[in-house]
Scaffold this active site. Sequence first.
Site, mmCIF file in Angstrom:
data_model
loop_
_atom_site.group_PDB
_atom_site.id
_atom_site.type_symbol
_atom_site.label_atom_id
_atom_site.label_comp_id
_atom_site.label_asym_id
_atom_site.label_seq_id
_atom_site.Cartn_x
_atom_site.Cartn_y
_atom_site.Cartn_z
ATOM 1 N N GLU A 152 0.803 -1.223 0.000
ATOM 2 C CA GLU A 152 0.000 0.000 0.000
ATOM 3 C C GLU A 152 0.841 1.281 0.000
ATOM 4 O O GLU A 152 0.800 2.060 0.959
ATOM 5 C CB GLU A 152 -0.961 0.019 1.195
ATOM 6 C CG GLU A 152 -1.927 -1.148 1.218
ATOM 7 C CD GLU A 152 -3.056 -0.983 2.243
ATOM 8 O OE1 GLU A 152 -3.022 0.007 3.007
ATOM 9 O OE2 GLU A 152 -3.960 -1.825 2.266
ATOM 10 N N GLU A 173 -5.122 -8.696 1.101
ATOM 11 C CA GLU A 173 -5.725 -8.352 2.391
ATOM 12 C C GLU A 173 -7.211 -8.140 2.209
ATOM 13 O O GLU A 173 -7.638 -7.436 1.298
ATOM 14 C CB GLU A 173 -5.165 -7.036 2.965
ATOM 15 C CG GLU A 173 -3.836 -7.143 3.638
ATOM 16 C CD GLU A 173 -3.369 -5.820 4.224
ATOM 17 O OE1 GLU A 173 -4.204 -4.994 4.643
ATOM 18 O OE2 GLU A 173 -2.148 -5.617 4.247
#
Length: 478
Positions: free
Chosen positions: A177, A383
């Site tokens: 991320e 995720e």
Amino acid sequence: MSPSTPADDYRGSGLLFPPDFVFGSATASYQIEGAAGEDGRTPSIWDTFSRTPGRVWNGDTGDIACDHYHRVEQDLDLMTELGLEAYRFSIAWPRIVPTASGEINQKGIDFYSRLVDGLRERGIRPVATLYHWDLPQYLEDAGGWAARETTDAFERYAEVMGRALGDRVDTWTTLNEPWCSAYLGYGQGGHAPGRHEPASALAAVHHLNLAHGRALQALRATSTGDPDYSVTLNFHVLRGQGDGASEAMRRIDALANRSFTGPMLRGEYPADLLADTSSVTDWSFVREGDLATVHQPIDVLGVNYYSTATVRLWDGISPKQQNDGHKGAVGGTAWPGSDQLVEFVEQPGPYTAMGWNIAPEGLEELLVSLSEQFPDQALMVTENGAAFDDHVADDGTVPDPERTDYLRRHFTAAHRALQRGVDLRGYFVWSLLDNFEWGYGYAKRFGIVRVDFDTLQRTVKDSGHWYRDLIRTRALPV
Ligand code: FCB
């Protein structure tokens, strides 16, 4: 989409996943390891940030976290108990290269080497992320991700890890991320290092992209096994409101999504991104040859997904800060353009304990959209999961039906994407353990295994048992 009709409620049961679909779970170094000052590890930006009063809920730090560093054998056994097929973890950079001298800390390497061996002995695939936000503090002191030199240091670190573990990992992931690292770390300031500098945030975007490309080259040059190569991005799945809905969505799509997929997967920054941000920076930090370096082939694109985001153009006098300190945070700051700002607005529920809306259809939409944009790119959900306020029942069990329901609905969404032809290789539940949830400290529990933060005892929650059954049968439990 209304969740009221049976066909659309995303609670498909009995749905069968293909035999080669990989079921895993994920964690990150600073969130679980603890042992912050042991065996040569030096502080990362998250140590500094969490020790700064007012930055993290309750003054919580990762000093002890889940004490995974000392309990790694027990945690490996837990993974076996759950039947995990893969485990996604991250490596703490300041354990490997603790000081500016660049010297390598063998004890740090040994820890991850034991972890990887322990996984392989148990038949669990190691999926290793080089960077899940714990930048060595000495690199931040020298400019952090706003400075190009950080990419030199990242390349050297990648080389070291490629040599140390590249014979045994299943998948290398460069970054987790980078959107959070750049925009929350350097723009909005809710994440370490907590800077509020829009131009630095965009420089960080580029340096993270460059670090990704350079690390892939270094990992490929040093890994002697046959690992897959990847990166994990968190995509904004956007909804628009009001008159300028599509313009608001376009701007945030450029800033949050295409600023990474553009250079990484197409070798270019989107023209509209450069135009939108021209009042903030001239992008002169992008040098000749950089984009070719960033644009390296990857075997699998990691996708993190939790909820959707709704945006609208806002032309008030001062930007409204609609911001939970973690997600949806580029909205309130004085971004692009900038006669009109983009505001993130509240979304319809239901919500998790994070206040994030539950929208499994967003995951299906995202996976289908990515496979349309990048037809040859295999995808992996790296995720997905949910925080809820769990409690321990009198008999010691942890009944967490909301989390199970969340997971059931998102696995159903992934299954629908598979049926629509998406090349989706697997799915990692966030998270294996309750852990240090960044700005929220230990207040938010994402684990399918409960951690009692007084005793550090682990208890598999009902959702963990549910997941074990899914993995064992490869069918969503009825
Ligand atoms: C993601 C992070 C992960 C965790 C989850 C809830 O943004 O990658 O570390 O905090 O959110």
